[in-house]
Write an enzyme that holds these catalytic residues in place. Structure first.
Site, mmCIF file in Angstrom:
data_model
loop_
_atom_site.group_PDB
_atom_site.id
_atom_site.type_symbol
_atom_site.label_atom_id
_atom_site.label_comp_id
_atom_site.label_asym_id
_atom_site.label_seq_id
_atom_site.Cartn_x
_atom_site.Cartn_y
_atom_site.Cartn_z
ATOM 1 N N THR A 178 37.014 -104.670 42.764
ATOM 2 C CA THR A 178 36.296 -105.623 41.987
ATOM 3 C C THR A 178 35.114 -104.796 41.237
ATOM 4 O OG1 THR A 178 36.980 -107.546 42.840
ATOM 5 C CG2 THR A 178 35.078 -107.659 41.752
ATOM 6 N N GLY B 297 34.155 -106.560 46.706
ATOM 7 C CA GLY B 297 34.658 -106.271 47.949
ATOM 8 C C GLY B 297 35.661 -107.538 48.603
ATOM 9 N N GLY B 298 36.161 -108.066 47.673
ATOM 10 C CA GLY B 298 37.498 -109.100 47.876
ATOM 11 C C GLY B 298 37.009 -110.178 48.760
#
Length: 528
Positions: A350, A432-433
């Site tokens: 992302t 960071g997911g």
């Protein structure tokens, strides 16, 4: 809190007119150029995020999705835009279950939902921009055509995940002689340059109709996907009202589900009843509390969060004082506790950009292809690398996040906006997911509880409790392992940096913009 100038690090950026913070210096420079030429925050953000799809291809691109919070100057509440894609109209739960599938392979065509990013960019520009895609995509087109030296953190990610690039087209486009390019190697994407030219000329239709759409659908159908040209042609973002809560005399805004921003507000509500000021608790206590509230919020997320047009998500109940008080009472400082779903509502990689322009407009924008290199599937003629957000769907019949025709999956990407007394205080976001919800809480606590400026708040060592592990960055002191293990945490030190992020704090009284960009990435904050 004053920075210790004898230690490595960098200062926050102080400017008075405008600022931008991104994860790559070329994107930050592109956004600043747009601002200097008179463009507004939306113009600058779109130009930056389009370029990030070229220089950070493992993280984002036009084959992904987008969420945004936009605050026009003087407005009392931001506007939320949901630019996440949907499942194909043929994607019924029965279709998957009848074939014995229990989960969606994240590297299959079934993991690809219709990419929503370009539609979101077009809507943002139509509603709030002052420039067109024909102008704003030019920097990305030029860099894709002529190439760019791969940045160090991008090279690190690329090498770590080069084994994922098994798709022949992906390997051809993203590997150099079979290997990930190292830092400084010139990487070009001429196919993407031509695709961006088409979008620059034709806007929305240049992606969702015509040869680009045909290329995407043919690639997915060849891999067994259920996608059609009609699915792409139906792609439109949705303007929605944000959700919010109060924390330390500020108002925190997030996009509503299908994103996980609701989890951020739930955690803040629990922590708001505790004293987290600098010096009030130990570092071990701080990490422990963040881990415990993360576990409870993520348990509710996984059980309840979904596309609200297809399922009921009990937002009001989860943001209630009763829910926060119940969870606060269950916290124990000396031991871990399993998260408990509140019985009243129980159900059985992302890039981020923030911009504040000279007029006071603020944009908080996040764009993602989910996993590193997304699904790893590339449409061969257009060079579009496709996200794998559909892997977030459940294939359980009773689950609110079960796949359905035209449904949006649970999303991890979340932009944030902070306000105080009805005025802009900060656009912010964390990459960071899965970490992003925890990351929002940690960042805000560093600023609002501990008095850190945005750069120091982003620099601070991180931890993340997910699954049954509590991962600590190596910058966390070694003594924490034993203390946190004593409380019941299973400690890991993966060696991987946890997330990334950007933030622009607006000091309304002094007329200052104070900006930070995460040192775990290659980027920076710029302004004037």
């Amino acid at each position: 809190m004053t920075r210790d100038f004898s230690q490595p690090g960098r200062s926050a950026l102080y400017t008075s007119q405008a600022a931008v913070a991104t994860s790559h210096p070329l994107a930050a420079q592109t956004a600043l150029d747009v601002l200097r030429r008179g463009g507004n925050a939306v113009d600058a953000g779109i130009a930056a995020v389009a370029l990030l799809g070229i220089v950070e291809p493992q993280m984002t691109g036009i084959g992904g999705d987008c969420f945004a919070l936009y605050l026009p100057a003087g407005a009392s509440e931001p506007i939320a835009l949901n630019g996440s894609g949907r499942a194909p109209m043929a994607a019924s739960l029965d279709w998957y279950q009848s074939r014995g599938m229990t989960q969606i392979d994240p590297y299959s065509a079934h993991s690809v939902t219709t990419p929503g990013a370009v539609a979101a960019w077009c809507r943002l520009l139509a509603d709030h921009g002052t420039r067109g895609l024909d102008e704003l995509l030019q920097p990305a087109i030029e860099v894709a055509e002529r190439g760019h030296p791969v940045a160090p953190r991008v090279a690190f990610d690329w090498a770590r995940d080069e084994h994922l690039l098994r798709d022949p087209v992906a390997a051809e486009l993203f590997l150099h002689h079979g290997r990930a390019p190292s830092a400084g190697v010139l990487h070009r994407q001429p196919r993407m340059a031509e695709t961006l030219r088409t979008i620059a000329r034709h806007g929305w239709a240049g992606f969702y109709e015509g040869w680009v759409a045909e290329d995407i659908v043919q690639r997915l159908r060849a891999g067994g996907g259920l996608h059609t040209l009609d699915d792409l042609a139906a792609t439109q973002p949705e303007v929605v009202r944000p959700i919010a809560t109060d924390y330390r005399d500020h108002r925190v805004y997030e996009c509503p589900p299908n994103g996980q921003g609701l989890g951020v507000l739930m955690m803040l509500n629990v922590l708001s009843g505790l004293d987290l000021d600098e010096g009030a608790i130990s570092e071990a206590d701080r990490i422990h509390l963040l881990a415990e509230v993360s576990k409870l919020a993520y348990a509710h997320r996984d059980a309840l969060f979904a596309d609200t047009s297809h399922a009921h998500v009990p937002v009001d109940e989860l943001l209630s004082n009763d829910w926060a008080a119940m969870q606060r009472r269950a916290l124990c400082m000396d031991s871990t506790r399993p998260p408990v779903i509140w019985p009243e509502v129980a159900h059985k990689d992302t890039v981020y950009v923030c911009v504040v322009d000279r007029d006071g407009n603020a944009l908080s924008l996040i764009n993602s292809i989910f996993h590193s290199f997304g699904s790893t599937l590339v449409a061969p003629r257009s060079g579009v690398l496709l996200q794998n957000r559909g892997a977030g769907f459940s294939l359980q019949s009773a689950h609110p996040n079960a796949i359905a025709p035209g449904k949006r999956p649970l999303h991890t990407i979340i932009p944030g906006m902070l306000m105080k007394n009805g005025r802009l205080a900060a656009p912010f976001g964390v990459m960071g997911g899965q970490y992003q919800a925890t990351g929002h809480v940690a960042l805000l606590s560093n600023v609002l509880d501990r008095g850190m400026d945005p750069q120091a708040a982003l620099d601070a060592p991180r931890s993340f409790a997910f699954g049954d592990e509590l991962d600590l960055e190596f910058s966390q002191p070694a003594w924490l392992d034993a203390e946190l293990s004593r409380r019941g945490h299973r400690i890991t030190r993966s060696g991987q940096p946890i997330g990334g992020g950007q933030m622009i704090v607006v000091d309304q009284d002094r007329g200052l913009l104070i900006s930070g960009s995460d040192p775990r990435k290659d980027g920076c904050a710029l302004g004037y």
